[in-house]
Design an enzyme around this catalytic site. Structure first.
Site, PDB file in Angstrom:
ATOM      1  N   HIS A 328       0.812  -1.226   0.000  1.00  0.00           N
ATOM      2  CA  HIS A 328       0.000   0.000   0.000  1.00  0.00           C
ATOM      3  C   HIS A 328       0.842   1.272   0.000  1.00  0.00           C
ATOM      4  O   HIS A 328       0.285   2.364   0.142  1.00  0.00           O
ATOM      5  CB  HIS A 328      -0.932  -0.017   1.215  1.00  0.00           C
ATOM      6  CG  HIS A 328      -0.166   0.074   2.511  1.00  0.00           C
ATOM      7  ND1 HIS A 328       0.442  -1.019   3.084  1.00  0.00           N
ATOM      8  CD2 HIS A 328       0.122   1.119   3.311  1.00  0.00           C
ATOM      9  CE1 HIS A 328       1.064  -0.652   4.197  1.00  0.00           C
ATOM     10  NE2 HIS A 328       0.887   0.654   4.350  1.00  0.00           N
ATOM     11  N   ASP A 329       2.156   1.154  -0.108  1.00  0.00           N
ATOM     12  CA  ASP A 329       3.027   2.335  -0.046  1.00  0.00           C
ATOM     13  C   ASP A 329       3.727   2.679  -1.352  1.00  0.00           C
ATOM     14  O   ASP A 329       4.427   3.691  -1.420  1.00  0.00           O
ATOM     15  CB  ASP A 329       4.126   2.113   1.017  1.00  0.00           C
ATOM     16  CG  ASP A 329       3.600   2.215   2.432  1.00  0.00           C
ATOM     17  OD1 ASP A 329       2.597   2.914   2.647  1.00  0.00           O
ATOM     18  OD2 ASP A 329       4.193   1.575   3.319  1.00  0.00           O
TER      19      ASP A 329
HETATM   20  C1  NOJ Z   1       4.901   2.224   6.898  1.00  0.00           C
HETATM   21  C2  NOJ Z   1       3.472   2.077   6.475  1.00  0.00           C
HETATM   22  O1  NOJ Z   1       3.369   1.000   5.581  1.00  0.00           O
HETATM   23  C3  NOJ Z   1       3.065   3.405   5.875  1.00  0.00           C
HETATM   24  O2  NOJ Z   1       1.829   3.339   5.235  1.00  0.00           O
HETATM   25  C4  NOJ Z   1       3.071   4.445   6.971  1.00  0.00           C
HETATM   26  O3  NOJ Z   1       2.812   5.722   6.411  1.00  0.00           O
HETATM   27  C5  NOJ Z   1       4.418   4.498   7.678  1.00  0.00           C
HETATM   28  N1  NOJ Z   1       4.959   3.207   7.962  1.00  0.00           N
HETATM   29  C6  NOJ Z   1       4.317   5.243   8.986  1.00  0.00           C
HETATM   30  O4  NOJ Z   1       3.610   4.484   9.918  1.00  0.00           O
END
Ligand code: NOJ
Length: 534
Positions: A328-329
């Site tokens: 999801h990132d």
């Molecule tokens: C990793 C998570 O996968 C991401 O979505 C989030 O923004 C950051 N860590 C901070 O928690």
């Protein structure tokens, strides 16, 4: 020494990431919820999944879409109730699915009662739950640490005059893992969820918990320029003092000891680029069991880079990597690999290959449909990475977070009301679960076939893997009874076969098959073949 997962329940398993906000909305408010997940468990069971990872569903003000937790032991009303969670876990277990939940220990929400108390009572016991420092002599931040989401990693508290540390948003203050009281709080939180019946934890920012006690500056590895976006600025530092401190590993050893009697899995998100340093998080098997190593979610279709990522890391952690292509990132693999049918074939070739690398491969929701990134409607950008950095070229992470397409129609059946927290273009019907389910040639059925192949071929993960010499764009992995060939080149390649007789068992373009392989194998462009022998 690499960890040996021996008889662990996750050996040979296949995982699936559910980004809860975007998976399925049962209530009609446009936000995915736990009942929505429960309603769609059969899709996952039919796919052959063994383990679900649920992204955060805890109470949150939502500045980072749930990765800013204000109560670790409850469910956000937008996602349901604890009873919904219990029903989900029960229904998953009835289908043989394990449930891994996301734990966010690097930071809380600024709305968490601990942080509110820390702000209100600088002399109180919660103050030291967070990382506070006096200003630098010029009144500015105590050191040069920067936030992943742009700007300094420090925010000034005008009341006390001190700065608090946040590796993400100012609304996500970092916890102080040097404080035994924080360690004790998380032991309690882990046991709370263990008692709720979870099967493990995905640990957010696992490499970030402990900070250098001297708060030294990070070294700069390339000069900063004014045109750099937040990610480029972040990557311009070596992060030798804010990330990847050795003491992180001690924390996970403590969790391992605590949870071992419950037989839970601990999977850390390890955002460390150096492979040897990353591998030490799973090296001894007495801390984290597996790690998500993020490089494979960044890479485009770049054969030398993939060779380095896979053949470099796998021997360092033969059973310790939860291999992923998408999450999801980051932009989805299909999009990173050029989009369209070609991007989807490339993604499936790599998905086939990672099934034999050891550790637990995780599929990100929609990957099984061959989904590229979605298109968010103009004016609806939601990710703080983009929203907080106007004027930079940072587009944010929304494209991989658009709703899971179940059917044709508004929001592709994501929500009964046709609403979505992230308004986006509907997907064409051929990219939906409904359309692909009954079509034997669909990507969904190819994934079903691939996962079934992995399950019936324990030689794919039970025996040691070694890498054979090959041209740069062809990867050859050999286990005693398995040969894996990934041709990333745009043209056919011929591979001489030794040690046979081999039979072709699975091909990314032809699926399950069982034909004797000739003495030398012609591998189509951008294709993975898996051969087996007695
Ligand atoms: C990793 C998570 O996968 C991401 O979505 C989030 O923004 C950051 N860590 C901070 O928690």
């Amino acid at each position: 020494m690499a960890s040996d997962t021996g008889g662990a329940w996750w050996s040979g398993a296949v995982g699936y990431e559910i980004y809860v906000r975007s998976f399925a909305d049962s209530s009609g408010d446009g936000i995915g919820d736990l009942r929505g997940v429960t309603d769609h468990l059969d899709h996952l069971a039919d796919l052959g999944i063994d383990v679900l990872w649920l992204t955060p569903f805890y109470p949150t003000p939502g500045f980072d879409h749930g990765y800013d937790v204000s109560d670790y032991c409850a469910v956000d009303p937008a996602h349901g109730t604890l009873e919904d969670f219990e029903n989900l876990t029960t229904a998953a277990h009835e289908r043989g699915l394990k449930v891994v939940i996301d734990l966010v220990p690097n930071h809380t929400s600024a709305d968490h009662p601990w942080f509110r108390d820390a702000l209100a009572n600088p002399d109180g016991p919660r103050r030291d739950y967070y990382v506070w420092e006096d200003p630098a002599p010029d009144g500015g931040p105590p050191n040069n640490w920067v936030s992943h989401f742009g700007g300094p990693a420090w925010t000034h508290d005008p009341v006390s005059g001190q700065y608090y540390c946040h590796l993400f948003l100012p609304e996500q203050p970092d916890l102080n893992w040097a404080n035994p009281a924080v360690v004790a709080e998380f032991d309690r939180i882990l046991m709370f969820w263990a008692d709720q019946g979870v099967d493990g934890f995905r640990i957010d920012v696992a490499h970030g918990l402990v900070k250098d006690p001297l708060r030294r500056d990070n070294s700069l590895i390339r000069p900063l320029t004014p045109d750099m976006g937040p990610v480029e600025v972040f990557e311009s530092f070596a992060h030798d003092h804010d990330l990847d401190q050795n003491a992180n590993i001690e924390i996970f050893r403590g969790w391992n000891r605590l949870l071992e009697p419950r037989n839970l899995v601990l999977i850390g998100e390890i955002g460390v680029t150096d492979q040897e340093r990353a591998a030490r998080y799973v090296a001894d098997g007495d801390g984290l069991h597996e790690m998500f190593f993020l490089e494979s979610t960044y890479l485009p279709w770049d054969p030398p880079a993939w060779r380095n990522a896979l053949t470099g890391l796998q021997p360092l952690a033969p059973t310790g990597v939860s291999w992923v292509l998408s999450c999801h990132d980051r932009p989805r693999a299909v999009t990173r690999f050029g989009g369209g049918a070609r991007g989807a074939e490339r993604a499936f070739a790599l998905a086939t290959f990672i099934m034999g690398l050891g550790g637990t491969p995780f599929i990100y929701q929609g990957e099984e449909l061959g989904l590229p990134d979605g298109r968010v409607r103009p004016g609806h950008v939601s990710d703080p990475l983009a929203v907080r950095n106007p004027g930079s070229d940072e587009v944010g992470r929304d494209g991989c977070r658009t709703p899971m397409p179940w059917t044709g129609g508004p929001t592709n059946g994501f929500s009964p009301s046709g609403r979505s927290w992230l308004p986006s273009d509907d997907r064409p019907v051929e990219l939906t679960v409904a359309a692909q389910s009954g079509d034997p040639a669909s990507m969904l059925n190819r994934y079903r076939d691939l996962i079934a192949f992995r399950h019936r071929t324990p030689a794919l993960w039970e025996e040691p893997l070694r890498w054979l010499d090959s041209e740069t764009d062809v990867l050859l992995g050999r286990r005693p009874r398995v040969l894996m060939v990934l041709n990333m080149a745009p043209d056919r390649r011929e591979i001489p076969l030794v040690g046979g007789p081999w039979a072709l068992a699975f091909g990314s373009r032809c699926g399950s098959c069982c034909s004797p392989a000739p003495q030398s194998l012609v591998v189509e462009p951008e294709t993975c073949l898996i051969l087996t022998r007695e």
